[in-house]
Scaffold this motif. Sequence first.
Motif, PDB file in Angstrom:
ATOM      1  N   GLU A  93      -1.520   4.999   2.802  1.00  0.00           N
ATOM      2  CA  GLU A  93      -1.709   5.592   1.485  1.00  0.00           C
ATOM      3  C   GLU A  93      -1.642   7.116   1.507  1.00  0.00           C
ATOM      4  OE1 GLU A  93      -5.216   4.033  -0.291  1.00  0.00           O
ATOM      5  OE2 GLU A  93      -4.310   2.069  -0.715  1.00  0.00           O
ATOM      6  N   ASN A 107       0.803  -1.222   0.000  1.00  0.00           N
ATOM      7  CA  ASN A 107       0.000   0.000   0.000  1.00  0.00           C
ATOM      8  C   ASN A 107       0.836   1.271   0.000  1.00  0.00           C
ATOM      9  OD1 ASN A 107      -3.096  -0.613   0.375  1.00  0.00           O
ATOM     10  ND2 ASN A 107      -1.998  -2.155   1.536  1.00  0.00           N
ATOM     11  N   GLY A 126      -0.710   3.190  -3.183  1.00  0.00           N
ATOM     12  CA  GLY A 126      -0.841   4.634  -2.970  1.00  0.00           C
ATOM     13  C   GLY A 126      -0.333   5.432  -4.164  1.00  0.00           C
TER      14      GLY A 126
END
Length: 401
Positions: free
Chosen positions: A355, A231, A236
């Motif tokens: 993120e 992530n 992200g």
Amino acid sequence: MKLLTNKRFIFTWLSGMSLTLGFSIFFLSISWLTIDVLKQPGLLGIIMAAVSLPRVVMMVFGGVFADRFQKSRLLFLTNLAQAALMLAIVGLHLADAYSVTALLVIAVVFGILDGMSYPALSSLIPSIVKKQDLQRANSLFQGSLELMFVFGPFLAGVLLTFGGFALSFGTSAGLILLAAVLILPRLIQDQIPASATLTFSTVIFDLKEGISYVSRTPILRAGTLAIAIVNLFMMGPLIMSIPILVGERGGTPFDLSLIEGGLALGTFVASFLVLALRSVQRGRFVFRALFLTVLAFLFYTQAESIPLLAIASAMSGFMLMLVYLPAVTLMQENSDKDKIGRVMSIMALAASGLEPIAFAVLSVLVALAVPIQTLLVVFGGIALAASVLLFLRSGTFRKAA
């Protein structure tokens, strides 16, 4: 499938779908309200931050509450409060009394409630299904939620077109209220923890205990780090880069929806593919999927055309879910029952709380005129190095069945 005869899981599953559908309608509606009614596009990012930042903070403490209180009761109360917030927005609309302050307050409270409920929901499933059904339960549950995220914006668009904001926010309120009814404690009948006085000092103690527990337990530590790598260094940056890359290639809003739809489709398909997994060594499977996620992301960094970006986005989403679902199930299976809420809250931070960090870093660097593709390649390289290091230092996780 035995899961479909488990009434407690069915009620939880339906509640999660209803809640997610209501959330997706809310987020699209509040976005369009900010742009179309308030005429303040710049406010949209502030409202989203007002939802996401309190949500991330409360995820940390939400795990403590999930371990201290009956999970279904906690979910019922938070969902009920969120439905009331939706009705408050309907009231503002009918009274033509929109204000920036009111929307920000509603956004903050909504984020707090969501952060408090997420660990309870993710830690409830292991308590109502048998261990041998947990992998399939997580796959079915997560896949259905992904489908709601795909269907929700479309439904919100229809509601806004034919009924306006009162209908869209009212529908969101009704769906969230339905989620609260479906998760009633008398229907779920999950365990009620032994009551204890909850003070600020006990909350901090429980929080520290949960962090220490995850950090010293090899399977929990490796699972959390694998999800964090995906992530922070890949999903992200990928999510933020999509509109930038479409703009650089002279794409259209349809092109943007094509790539974002590819990402959603990839995660949705993978969620149900995991249902078919049988006797695999899940620790090794997670690492294979992690390295394939890196490869898919690196392919995305080199894609030049819109169709290739859509394919690479779908591949990345697909592999992400093959990392996420088995890792989460292993963490649930290897967590003490009295600490699983805190384990799931830490996992949730790794899954969604990191993120915004990637968004912030990329925003600053893009503003400094660093090419987005260069940044994506760098993030992909870091993800590869971190994955190799985690693989070498996670022997216990690799051997997990």
